[in-house]
Write a protein that holds these residues in place. Structure first.
Motif, PDB file in Angstrom:
ATOM      1  N   LEU A 100       5.965   6.609   6.473  1.00  0.00           N
ATOM      2  CA  LEU A 100       4.945   5.395   6.367  1.00  0.00           C
ATOM      3  C   LEU A 100       5.376   4.064   6.725  1.00  0.00           C
ATOM      4  O   LEU A 100       4.644   3.271   7.377  1.00  0.00           O
ATOM      5  CB  LEU A 100       4.478   5.359   4.808  1.00  0.00           C
ATOM      6  N   ASN A 101       6.561   3.592   6.501  1.00  0.00           N
ATOM      7  CA  ASN A 101       7.160   2.375   6.936  1.00  0.00           C
ATOM      8  C   ASN A 101       6.983   2.377   8.413  1.00  0.00           C
ATOM      9  O   ASN A 101       6.885   1.271   8.998  1.00  0.00           O
ATOM     10  CB  ASN A 101       8.627   2.203   6.301  1.00  0.00           C
ATOM     11  N   LEU A 131      11.445   9.925  -0.333  1.00  0.00           N
ATOM     12  CA  LEU A 131      12.152   9.194   0.849  1.00  0.00           C
ATOM     13  C   LEU A 131      11.474   9.465   2.114  1.00  0.00           C
ATOM     14  O   LEU A 131      11.357   8.482   2.952  1.00  0.00           O
ATOM     15  CB  LEU A 131      13.416   9.431   0.726  1.00  0.00           C
ATOM     16  N   VAL A 132      11.335  10.754   2.427  1.00  0.00           N
ATOM     17  CA  VAL A 132      10.780  11.217   3.769  1.00  0.00           C
ATOM     18  C   VAL A 132       9.424  10.350   3.805  1.00  0.00           C
ATOM     19  O   VAL A 132       9.010   9.846   4.968  1.00  0.00           O
ATOM     20  CB  VAL A 132      10.766  12.639   3.819  1.00  0.00           C
ATOM     21  N   PHE A 190       0.567  13.123   8.773  1.00  0.00           N
ATOM     22  CA  PHE A 190       0.467  11.895   8.676  1.00  0.00           C
ATOM     23  C   PHE A 190      -0.453  11.458   9.781  1.00  0.00           C
ATOM     24  O   PHE A 190       0.092  11.840  10.995  1.00  0.00           O
ATOM     25  CB  PHE A 190       1.822  10.964   8.780  1.00  0.00           C
ATOM     26  N   GLN A 191      -1.342  10.664   9.619  1.00  0.00           N
ATOM     27  CA  GLN A 191      -2.348  10.313  11.045  1.00  0.00           C
ATOM     28  C   GLN A 191      -2.697   8.880  11.044  1.00  0.00           C
ATOM     29  O   GLN A 191      -2.910   8.546   9.933  1.00  0.00           O
ATOM     30  CB  GLN A 191      -3.488  11.120  11.008  1.00  0.00           C
ATOM     31  N   ASN A 248       1.114  -1.112  -0.153  1.00  0.00           N
ATOM     32  CA  ASN A 248      -0.012   0.130   0.093  1.00  0.00           C
ATOM     33  C   ASN A 248       0.857   1.290   0.021  1.00  0.00           C
ATOM     34  O   ASN A 248       0.560   2.116  -0.721  1.00  0.00           O
ATOM     35  CB  ASN A 248      -0.920   0.176   1.261  1.00  0.00           C
ATOM     36  N   VAL A 249       1.918   1.108   0.881  1.00  0.00           N
ATOM     37  CA  VAL A 249       2.818   2.368   0.876  1.00  0.00           C
ATOM     38  C   VAL A 249       3.535   2.544  -0.618  1.00  0.00           C
ATOM     39  O   VAL A 249       3.338   3.796  -0.919  1.00  0.00           O
ATOM     40  CB  VAL A 249       4.001   2.111   1.880  1.00  0.00           C
ATOM     41  N   ARG A 250       3.936   1.654  -1.098  1.00  0.00           N
ATOM     42  CA  ARG A 250       4.765   1.949  -2.550  1.00  0.00           C
ATOM     43  C   ARG A 250       3.627   2.231  -3.245  1.00  0.00           C
ATOM     44  O   ARG A 250       3.806   3.238  -4.079  1.00  0.00           O
ATOM     45  CB  ARG A 250       4.998   0.338  -2.943  1.00  0.00           C
ATOM     46  N   ASP A 251       2.129   1.921  -3.506  1.00  0.00           N
ATOM     47  CA  ASP A 251       1.297   2.278  -4.264  1.00  0.00           C
ATOM     48  C   ASP A 251       1.130   3.797  -4.210  1.00  0.00           C
ATOM     49  O   ASP A 251       0.939   4.632  -4.964  1.00  0.00           O
ATOM     50  CB  ASP A 251      -0.128   1.609  -4.282  1.00  0.00           C
TER      51      ASP A 251
END
Lengths: 166, 111
Positions: free
Chosen positions: A63-64, A57-58, A95-96, A30-33
């Motif tokens: 997210l990771n 990258l940030v 980000f939440q 999901n993060v990649r998409d």
């Protein structure tokens, strides 16, 4: 991943402009998409490839970190939301997530010290926060209503002419 | 995570065929590298020229690969694109690995 409609622009055009606002599931795929979608949106306001690489990258490291730590063992649809606004050259990423708080509700330490070491004893992790801090101007964390809210500010050039002249 | 490998006398060249080494593939990359380098000669050259994005998980997987090699064997990295090179420098891993801008540069330096 769900892309939300842009919220109404603030009055008189002086407020921050929204670049994207989306929510995503808590997996590495999901993060990649999501990163691909965000980069496409960002490329309409940031024209420098190096800046786009750094923002990507940030976002990836943040997210990771949420997926691997805050959301471990949790399920549910799209537990992460992420929005990006731009005002002047200040890019703001929020980000939440509904996962576990940071231990002690504070950010991990930023120190990244490594003395002369045997390469075979090098750590294989722990680089993520260091990268985030190296590439951003400010990182702030708040735990509120059982939600983690992380705000990151990066100053980026949005001047198309500047970049095309270089 | 697609990799290809060719072995010459004292050198194995492993080429990453995918363009991202991120959290989605880091474990798979690490495991594939472990298998592919199992009987490697003393020098392993990892060709990253196709890679345009690496995150800290990918970096960790490359560090793990290096640590897993038998004593006396070294891992050399070649073909680092800007975003990949930046991650190595920001984490000071450029002091741990030999980094070369291209595969040719790396090959020339090995003999």
């Amino acid at each position: 991943m769900i892309a939300h409609s842009p919220r109404n622009q603030t009055d008189s055009g002086t407020g921050p402009a929204q670049v994207f606002n989306l929510s995503l599931g808590g997996t590495a795929r999901n993060v990649r998409d999501a990163l691909a979608t965000c980069r496409t949106r960002l490329s309409t306001v940031v024209f420098d490839q190096t800046a786009l690489d750094q923002i990507e990258l940030v976002m990836a490291e943040t997210l990771n970190n949420i997926v691997e730590h805050a959301l471990t063992g949790q399920s549910g649809d799209n537990p992460i939301s992420m929005s990006c606004t731009l005002k002047g050259d200040a890019l703001s990423l929020v980000f939440q997530d509904s996962g576990a708080p940071f231990f002690g509700s504070t950010l991990p330490p930023t120190a990244f010290e490594r003395g002369p070491t045997d390469p075979k004893s090098l750590p294989e992790g722990g680089f993520g926060w260091h990268l985030i801090h190296s590439l951003t101007d400010s990182v702030s964390y708040r735990r509120c209503d059982r939600l983690n809210r992380l705000t990151i500010i990066m100053h980026v050039s949005t001047d198309f002419d500047d970049k095309t002249r270089q | 995570m697609r990799l290809s490998a060719r072995t010459e006398e004292l050198l194995q060249v492993v080429t990453v065929l995918d363009n991202r080494i991120d959290a989605a593939v880091a474990l798979e990359f690490k495991e594939n590298m472990r298998q592919i380098t199992e009987n490697a000669p003393e020098k392993v050259l990892l060709d990253l020229s196709a890679v345009v994005f690496i995150d800290s998980s990918g970096l960790g997987a490359i560090v793990a690969t290096m640590k897993h090699l038998s004593p006396g064997k070294t891992l050399v990295l070649a073909g680092l694109n800007g975003p990949v090179d930046r991650v190595f420098r920001l984490t000071r891993m450029d002091s741990v690995f030999s980094l070369y801008p291209t595969l040719d540069h790396a090959l020339q330096d090995q003999f």
